[in-house]
Motif scaffolding. Structure first.
Motif, PDB file in Angstrom:
ATOM      1  N   GLU A  87       0.880  11.439 -10.287  1.00 18.02           N
ATOM      2  CA  GLU A  87       0.197  12.733 -10.226  1.00 18.02           C
ATOM      3  C   GLU A  87       1.109  13.885 -10.635  1.00 18.02           C
ATOM      4  N   HIS A  88       2.416  13.694 -10.514  1.00 16.46           N
ATOM      5  CA  HIS A  88       3.359  14.766 -10.825  1.00 16.46           C
ATOM      6  C   HIS A  88       4.279  14.408 -11.999  1.00 16.46           C
ATOM      7  N   HIS A  89       3.834  13.440 -12.827  1.00 12.77           N
ATOM      8  CA  HIS A  89       4.695  12.974 -13.914  1.00 12.77           C
ATOM      9  C   HIS A  89       4.908  14.022 -15.000  1.00 12.77           C
ATOM     10  N   ASN A  90       4.059  15.038 -15.046  1.00 13.24           N
ATOM     11  CA  ASN A  90       4.221  16.085 -16.058  1.00 13.24           C
ATOM     12  C   ASN A  90       5.297  17.103 -15.685  1.00 13.24           C
ATOM     13  N   LEU A  91       5.754  17.037 -14.456  1.00 10.96           N
ATOM     14  CA  LEU A  91       6.806  17.957 -14.027  1.00 10.96           C
ATOM     15  C   LEU A  91       8.141  17.543 -14.632  1.00 10.96           C
ATOM     16  N   ASP A 144       0.831  -1.205   0.000  1.00 11.66           N
ATOM     17  CA  ASP A 144       0.000   0.000   0.000  1.00 11.66           C
ATOM     18  C   ASP A 144       0.867   1.258   0.000  1.00 11.66           C
ATOM     19  N   THR A 145       1.944   1.240   0.782  1.00  9.36           N
ATOM     20  CA  THR A 145       2.832   2.403   0.851  1.00  9.36           C
ATOM     21  C   THR A 145       3.516   2.636  -0.485  1.00  9.36           C
ATOM     22  N   GLU A 146       3.959   1.550  -1.107  1.00  9.63           N
ATOM     23  CA  GLU A 146       4.591   1.678  -2.424  1.00  9.63           C
ATOM     24  C   GLU A 146       3.604   2.226  -3.442  1.00  9.63           C
ATOM     25  N   SER A 147       2.362   1.787  -3.376  1.00  8.91           N
ATOM     26  CA  SER A 147       1.335   2.274  -4.300  1.00  8.91           C
ATOM     27  C   SER A 147       1.072   3.766  -4.102  1.00  8.91           C
ATOM     28  N   ILE A 148       1.106   4.211  -2.856  1.00  8.28           N
ATOM     29  CA  ILE A 148       0.878   5.626  -2.567  1.00  8.28           C
ATOM     30  C   ILE A 148       2.019   6.476  -3.121  1.00  8.28           C
ATOM     31  N   VAL A 149       3.251   5.984  -3.002  1.00 13.29           N
ATOM     32  CA  VAL A 149       4.396   6.703  -3.582  1.00 13.29           C
ATOM     33  C   VAL A 149       4.263   6.735  -5.098  1.00 13.29           C
ATOM     34  N   GLU A 150       3.900   5.606  -5.699  1.00 15.92           N
ATOM     35  CA  GLU A 150       3.732   5.543  -7.150  1.00 15.92           C
ATOM     36  C   GLU A 150       2.616   6.477  -7.620  1.00 15.92           C
ATOM     37  N   ARG A 151       1.567   6.607  -6.806  1.00 16.41           N
ATOM     38  CA  ARG A 151       0.472   7.520  -7.151  1.00 16.41           C
ATOM     39  C   ARG A 151       0.960   8.964  -7.126  1.00 16.41           C
ATOM     40  N   LEU A 198      17.861   7.479  -2.783  1.00  9.98           N
ATOM     41  CA  LEU A 198      17.431   6.123  -3.131  1.00  9.98           C
ATOM     42  C   LEU A 198      16.015   6.108  -3.691  1.00  9.98           C
ATOM     43  N   ILE A 199      15.144   6.941  -3.155  1.00  9.61           N
ATOM     44  CA  ILE A 199      13.767   6.967  -3.661  1.00  9.61           C
ATOM     45  C   ILE A 199      13.753   7.515  -5.095  1.00  9.61           C
ATOM     46  N   LYS A 200      14.701   8.394  -5.416  1.00  5.65           N
ATOM     47  CA  LYS A 200      14.813   8.865  -6.796  1.00  5.65           C
ATOM     48  C   LYS A 200      15.302   7.739  -7.700  1.00  5.65           C
ATOM     49  N   ALA A 201      16.285   6.971  -7.203  1.00  7.57           N
ATOM     50  CA  ALA A 201      16.826   5.861  -7.995  1.00  7.57           C
ATOM     51  C   ALA A 201      15.758   4.810  -8.289  1.00  7.57           C
ATOM     52  N   ARG A 202      14.872   4.572  -7.320  1.00 11.44           N
ATOM     53  CA  ARG A 202      13.895   3.490  -7.468  1.00 11.44           C
ATOM     54  C   ARG A 202      12.573   3.943  -8.093  1.00 11.44           C
ATOM     55  N   PHE A 203      12.135   5.173  -7.796  1.00 13.20           N
ATOM     56  CA  PHE A 203      10.825   5.629  -8.262  1.00 13.20           C
ATOM     57  C   PHE A 203      10.902   6.733  -9.312  1.00 13.20           C
ATOM     58  N   GLY A 204      12.041   7.402  -9.446  1.00 12.26           N
ATOM     59  CA  GLY A 204      12.176   8.442 -10.451  1.00 12.26           C
ATOM     60  C   GLY A 204      12.221   9.850  -9.886  1.00 12.26           C
ATOM     61  N   PHE A 205      12.400  10.819 -10.769  1.00 16.00           N
ATOM     62  CA  PHE A 205      12.585  12.227 -10.404  1.00 16.00           C
ATOM     63  C   PHE A 205      11.466  12.753  -9.508  1.00 16.00           C
ATOM     64  N   GLU A 206      10.208  12.440  -9.866  1.00 15.38           N
ATOM     65  CA  GLU A 206       9.078  13.006  -9.133  1.00 15.38           C
ATOM     66  C   GLU A 206       9.121  12.627  -7.650  1.00 15.38           C
ATOM     67  N   LYS A 220       3.650   4.491   7.948  1.00 16.63           N
ATOM     68  CA  LYS A 220       2.587   5.454   8.276  1.00 16.63           C
ATOM     69  C   LYS A 220       3.051   6.882   7.980  1.00 16.63           C
ATOM     70  N   ALA A 221       4.294   7.192   8.375  1.00 16.71           N
ATOM     71  CA  ALA A 221       4.823   8.546   8.171  1.00 16.71           C
ATOM     72  C   ALA A 221       5.007   8.842   6.683  1.00 16.71           C
ATOM     73  N   LEU A 222       5.512   7.867   5.932  1.00 12.12           N
ATOM     74  CA  LEU A 222       5.732   8.084   4.496  1.00 12.12           C
ATOM     75  C   LEU A 222       4.401   8.239   3.771  1.00 12.12           C
ATOM     76  N   GLN A 223       3.423   7.459   4.150  1.00  5.86           N
ATOM     77  CA  GLN A 223       2.096   7.599   3.524  1.00  5.86           C
ATOM     78  C   GLN A 223       1.535   9.002   3.760  1.00  5.86           C
ATOM     79  N   SER A 224       1.682   9.498   4.990  1.00  8.82           N
ATOM     80  CA  SER A 224       1.210  10.841   5.315  1.00  8.82           C
ATOM     81  C   SER A 224       1.962  11.881   4.504  1.00  8.82           C
TER      82      SER A 224
END
Length: 279
Positions: A54-58, A43-50, A224-232, A272-276
């Motif tokens: 949502e900001h992929h146009n940046l 669920d947390t990974e899905s929230i980060v991906e969302r 690391l979050i940039k390396a795994r999920f991308g610029f956004e 919980k903190a990352l989801q928030s």
């Protein structure tokens, strides 16, 4: 009551996984990978991906990106200032971000801003000691002869013989603990969310640097979050969410580093903190 508790322990042990990093006594930490924990991670990974979607146009240099980037950076800087006992207003933050600040009291905020911008504009595959050295030297504003802490951090809880609690790793253990920790963090077989939580946990448990361990944790997570999920994903206000959740994460760290070394407690609170943070 005891038979019931024995059944609980047996059930949990069936899902227990040994992780690749250890405590100061070289005892490994574990994760109880229950179905509910797997769901929390997913669920947390899905929230980060969302958030990323949502900001992929940046794009890195667009007007929209710069505006969003500055808002997130201001948010981080307010928490950094609070953690360093610095009083700062919006005008000062604008000057810091635009590199027009001339107040020496804001030097650490300037250096954090430089590091933030460097990470967002850089490419990472993994996070290694050369990255950490670059990060810490940017925060100090000077070259460092040693990457890791050379002085002991002690407290009464470390001196007692019974129920001893370490507030930081002994200096002689830091290189080995960080080596195994970084190997775990960079292992792509691990769920990225678990690796991100491990960064926060280890930097607070070991306290590998003389200063700025919280800022280093946030910056390393950003890389690391940039390396795994991308610029956004690198635009997430990770440092501020770590500082805001400090009390909760500190308590979870104590729970995770007692007795059976169950990292699960910390992972739950980190998720919980990352989801928030992504909301």
């Amino acid at each position: 009551i005891e038979p019931i508790w024995d059944r609980v322990i047996k059930y949990r042990s069936a899902y227990e996984i040994t992780l690749g990093f250890c405590d100061v006594y070289k005892k490994p930490f574990t994760l109880v990978f229950l179905p509910s924990i797997k769901k929390l991670i997913d669920d947390t990974e899905s929230i980060v991906e969302r958030f990323v979607e949502e900001h992929h146009n940046l794009t890195a240099n667009s007007i929209e990106s710069i505006s969003f980037f500055n808002d997130i950076l201001k948010h981080d800087l307010r928490f950094v200032a609070k953690s360093e006992n610095i009083i700062v207003n919006d005008v000062a933050l604008e000057n810091i971000i635009n590199n027009t600040n001339n107040n020496p009291d804001y030097a650490i905020l300037e250096r954090y801003t430089e590091l933030y911008k460097n990470i967002v504009s850089s490419v990472f595959e993994d996070v290694d000691e050369s990255n950490l050295l670059s990060f810490i030297e940017t925060l100090y504003g000077e070259e460092k002869a040693n990457l890791y802490r050379q002085k002991e951090i002690t407290a009464y809880s470390q001196k007692v013989l019974i129920n001893r609690e370490f507030v930081a790793a002994p200096t002689k253990r830091i290189p080995e603990m960080m080596e195994s920790g970084l190997a775990f963090i960079n292992d792509k077989n691990n769920a990225t969310i678990v690796s991100l939580a491990a960064i926060s946990f280890l930097f607070n448990y070991i306290k590998p640097f003389e200063n700025y361990n919280d800022l280093m944790a946030g910056s390393t997570i950003r890389a690391l979050i940039k390396a795994r999920f991308g610029f956004e994903a690198s635009l997430l206000p990770v440092t501020s969410f770590l500082l805001e959740a400090n009390d909760t994460l500190s308590q979870a760290l104590k729970e995770s580093s007692r007795g059976n070394n169950d990292f699960t407690y910390y992972l739950i609170e980190f998720c919980k903190a990352l989801q928030s943070c992504c909301q």
